[in-house]
Design a protein around this motif. Structure first.
Motif, PDB file in Angstrom:
ATOM      1  N   PRO A  69       0.814  -1.228   0.000  1.00 40.45           N
ATOM      2  CA  PRO A  69       0.000   0.000   0.000  1.00 40.45           C
ATOM      3  C   PRO A  69       0.843   1.271   0.000  1.00 40.45           C
ATOM      4  CG  PRO A  69      -0.760  -1.545   1.683  1.00 40.45           C
ATOM      5  CD  PRO A  69       0.540  -2.056   1.182  1.00 40.45           C
TER       6      PRO A  69
ATOM      7  N   ILE B 162       0.263  -2.395  -6.614  1.00 39.14           N
ATOM      8  CA  ILE B 162      -0.891  -3.237  -6.915  1.00 39.14           C
ATOM      9  C   ILE B 162      -0.450  -4.673  -7.204  1.00 39.14           C
ATOM     10  CG2 ILE B 162      -2.770  -3.604  -8.565  1.00 39.14           C
ATOM     11  CD1 ILE B 162      -2.955  -0.588  -8.863  1.00 39.14           C
TER      12      ILE B 162
ATOM     13  N   ALA C 119       0.807  -6.331  -4.029  1.00 40.61           N
ATOM     14  CA  ALA C 119      -0.304  -6.621  -3.122  1.00 40.61           C
ATOM     15  C   ALA C 119      -0.999  -7.910  -3.522  1.00 40.61           C
ATOM     16  CB  ALA C 119      -1.296  -5.463  -3.136  1.00 40.61           C
TER      17      ALA C 119
ATOM     18  N   SER D  46      -0.431 -11.547  -1.148  1.00 38.26           N
ATOM     19  CA  SER D  46      -1.595 -11.969  -0.372  1.00 38.26           C
ATOM     20  C   SER D  46      -1.701 -13.481  -0.259  1.00 38.26           C
ATOM     21  CB  SER D  46      -2.880 -11.412  -1.005  1.00 38.26           C
ATOM     22  OG  SER D  46      -2.895 -10.004  -0.932  1.00 38.26           O
TER      23      SER D  46
ATOM     24  N   PRO E 254      -6.616 -12.191  -5.562  1.00 32.30           N
ATOM     25  CA  PRO E 254      -5.718 -11.035  -5.596  1.00 32.30           C
ATOM     26  C   PRO E 254      -4.590 -11.182  -6.613  1.00 32.30           C
ATOM     27  CG  PRO E 254      -6.212 -11.619  -3.340  1.00 32.30           C
ATOM     28  CD  PRO E 254      -6.763 -12.712  -4.192  1.00 32.30           C
TER      29      PRO E 254
ATOM     30  N   GLU F 241      -9.940  -5.119 -10.045  1.00 34.58           N
ATOM     31  CA  GLU F 241     -10.703  -5.270  -8.801  1.00 34.58           C
ATOM     32  C   GLU F 241     -12.155  -5.632  -9.089  1.00 34.58           C
ATOM     33  OE1 GLU F 241     -11.649  -0.834  -7.565  1.00 34.58           O
ATOM     34  OE2 GLU F 241      -9.509  -1.118  -7.881  1.00 34.58           O
TER      35      GLU F 241
ATOM     36  N   HIS G 127      -6.868  -6.075  -3.739  1.00 35.28           N
ATOM     37  CA  HIS G 127      -6.925  -5.682  -2.324  1.00 35.28           C
ATOM     38  C   HIS G 127      -7.958  -6.498  -1.539  1.00 35.28           C
ATOM     39  CE1 HIS G 127     -10.541  -3.632  -3.543  1.00 35.28           C
ATOM     40  NE2 HIS G 127      -9.878  -2.736  -4.261  1.00 35.28           N
TER      41      HIS G 127
ATOM     42  N   TYR H 182      -6.967  -7.087   2.139  1.00 31.94           N
ATOM     43  CA  TYR H 182      -6.555  -5.905   2.902  1.00 31.94           C
ATOM     44  C   TYR H 182      -7.741  -5.323   3.658  1.00 31.94           C
ATOM     45  CZ  TYR H 182      -1.958  -5.742   0.762  1.00 31.94           C
ATOM     46  OH  TYR H 182      -0.660  -6.028   0.391  1.00 31.94           O
TER      47      TYR H 182
ATOM     48  N   LYS I 239      -4.677  -0.054   5.648  1.00 25.40           N
ATOM     49  CA  LYS I 239      -3.984  -0.544   4.454  1.00 25.40           C
ATOM     50  C   LYS I 239      -4.929  -0.508   3.252  1.00 25.40           C
ATOM     51  CE  LYS I 239      -2.722  -4.437   6.446  1.00 25.40           C
ATOM     52  NZ  LYS I 239      -3.037  -4.185   7.879  1.00 25.40           N
ATOM     53  N   PHE I 240      -6.181  -0.860   3.460  1.00 24.45           N
ATOM     54  CA  PHE I 240      -7.176  -0.755   2.395  1.00 24.45           C
ATOM     55  C   PHE I 240      -7.431   0.710   2.045  1.00 24.45           C
ATOM     56  CE2 PHE I 240     -11.617  -0.170   1.135  1.00 24.45           C
ATOM     57  CZ  PHE I 240     -11.694  -1.006   0.040  1.00 24.45           C
TER      58      PHE I 240
ATOM     59  N   PHE J 212      -4.939   2.172  -0.422  1.00 20.56           N
ATOM     60  CA  PHE J 212      -5.191   1.851  -1.831  1.00 20.56           C
ATOM     61  C   PHE J 212      -6.263   2.763  -2.412  1.00 20.56           C
ATOM     62  CE2 PHE J 212      -3.351  -2.460  -0.933  1.00 20.56           C
ATOM     63  CZ  PHE J 212      -2.355  -2.397  -1.891  1.00 20.56           C
TER      64      PHE J 212
END
Length: 440
Positions: free
Chosen positions: A99, A151, A154, A158, A163, A237, A247, A250, A254-255, A258
């Motif tokens: 992030p 991105i 991330a 994960s 993701p 996404e 995400h 997340y 942290k979310f 983004f």
């Protein structure tokens, strides 16, 4: 940075005004840019929800604060107070850094965006721009490209399938649409004779490049939506396919980082479009007929107004258009945007060469720009019609690709060029058979 930059037979661009500010002025400018971006994000989230609600005939946020104006602040506090959950099996250092990698470049790109001309601040003359570089536009491209690593990392760190797929989609998306975006910049460099943002704005003192380079502007507007992962290009996404995309794993701050990076990137690409094609901080017609429209602090107002026009465009697209399929998205970038941008760069170069040879191109440039745009639109319409209508005299079942709608255990619709074979169509019960079976 000081010095004078000149590219080709154009007037030199003077960058000597940059790099001479006292330390407190540099600090004040940096804080002002940061505050502008954060406040723009808070306003954009609220305005987006309000505008989308009005377009969809419903109420938007109206509970928190007068008319719901504190909703963005409430959302931020809610995210900050939520528990930060770190799933088991993640690559923790990369998971925590992703992030940050996505957010910091989004703010850094705004360092070379001009807000206005030189003004006096406590007796010190300074341009309303943090700094400028001979290759300022390339700096923005490089910095925004680094943000994509956040991105991708991330999604990879994960340790989950969805993701990871979102991160891979983002990689392909950036590669595809950044090529078209760079080609749209090339025509601007040809006309301005510089890559410095202050020089590009100064070159549009008479006529904005949106009129001279309309195809470049159209390609850039589409590319900037794809670069920022906004609808209808929000494939990394896609909730319907990937739960939440890169995400998904997340939460909490942290979310929120983004989301902050997404909205700051929207502001950055909007400001870059304003700088390259809409005259930057220059006043629009008829305000430019006022002698003081482009002096003092007024240009900041014109600049912010133009940026918000693009921000409204992002909101309008999200409210109006459905998400594209991934194959449609990639085909649109590689088969339409990039070839169009390449051909237009050649045409724009020929017009500029004609002008540099001593001929008058003041009328030729906008006319050719508009004609080229209309030709591309006409080709698109003809191509779309041909794709929808099969060739006469050919049975679709004979030219269809192998397709089994039940191969995955549940029915799925066909992809473009795939049609249900005739035997399989006969095997499916008709409506009448289904009704008879239900009554029996």
């Amino acid at each position: 940075m000081t010095g004078i930059l000149a590219l080709g037979p154009h007037d030199p661009v003077d960058l000597s005004a940059f790099g001479r500010d006292p330390w407190w002025m540099v600090l004040a400018k940096a804080v002002a840019v940061f505050a502008f971006l954060v406040l723009t994000v808070l306003a954009a989230i609220l305005i987006e929800r309000k505008v989308m609600a009005r377009m969809q005939h419903r109420y938007g946020p109206n509970r928190v604060g007068p008319f719901g104006v504190l909703q963005s602040l409430a959302d931020g506090i809610k995210l900050a107070l939520k528990e930060g959950i770190t799933p088991a099996g993640v690559d923790k250092p990369v998971y925590l850094l992703a992030p940050i990698i996505a957010t910091i470049p989004a703010f850094m790109a705004f360092a070379v965006i001009p807000f206005g001309p030189e003004v006096s601040v406590f007796g010190t003359r300074t341009p309303l721009q943090l700094t400028d570089l001979p290759v300022a536009v390339l700096y923005i491209l490089a910095i925004t490209s680094i943000g994509v690593y956040g991105i991708v990392l991330a999604g990879w760190s994960s340790g989950s399938t969805y993701p990871l797929l979102g991160g891979l989609r983002s990689t392909a998306q950036v590669i595809s649409y950044e090529v078209a975006m760079g080609l749209s910049f090339a025509a601007v460099f040809l006309y301005a004779g510089t890559m410095a943002t202050s020089g590009i704005v100064a070159a549009q003192n008479g006529t904005w490049y949106v009129f001279l380079l309309l195809p470049s502007f159209a390609v850039y507007v589409v590319s900037m939506v794809g670069e920022t992962n906004r609808a209808p290009f929000d494939l990394p996404e896609a909730e319907g396919e990937l739960v939440g995309g890169f995400h998904t794993e997340y939460s909490s701050l942290k979310f929120a980082m983004f989301m902050l990076a997404e909205y700051v990137n929207m502001t950055t690409v909007s400001a870059l479009a304003t700088t390259l094609f809409l005259g930057g901080w220059h006043a629009p017609w008829p305000l430019n007929m006022w002698a003081g429209a482009n002096s003092g602090w007024w240009p900041v107002l014109w600049f912010v107004g133009k940026v918000w026009c693009f921000m409204f465009g992002f909101i309008w697209l999200r409210t109006t258009l459905p998400r594209l399929r991934y194959d449609q998205f990639m085909r649109f970038g590689w088969q339409l945007l990039i070839p169009t941008a390449l051909v237009w760069v050649l045409v724009a170069g020929a017009i500029q060469a004609w002008a540099l040879a001593g001929h008058d191109a003041s009328v030729l440039a906008p006319v050719v720009s508009l004609a080229f745009t209309l030709v591309v639109i006409a080709v698109l319409m003809v191509r779309h019609r041909r794709q929808k209508e099969p060739e006469p005299g050919i049975d679709r079942a004979l030219i269809s690709l192998p397709f089994d709608p039940m191969a995955g255990g549940f029915p799925v619709p066909p992809m473009p060029g795939q049609y249900l074979p005739e035997p399989a169509r006969r095997a499916l019960p008709s409506e009448a058979d289904a009704k008879e079976a239900s009554h029996g």
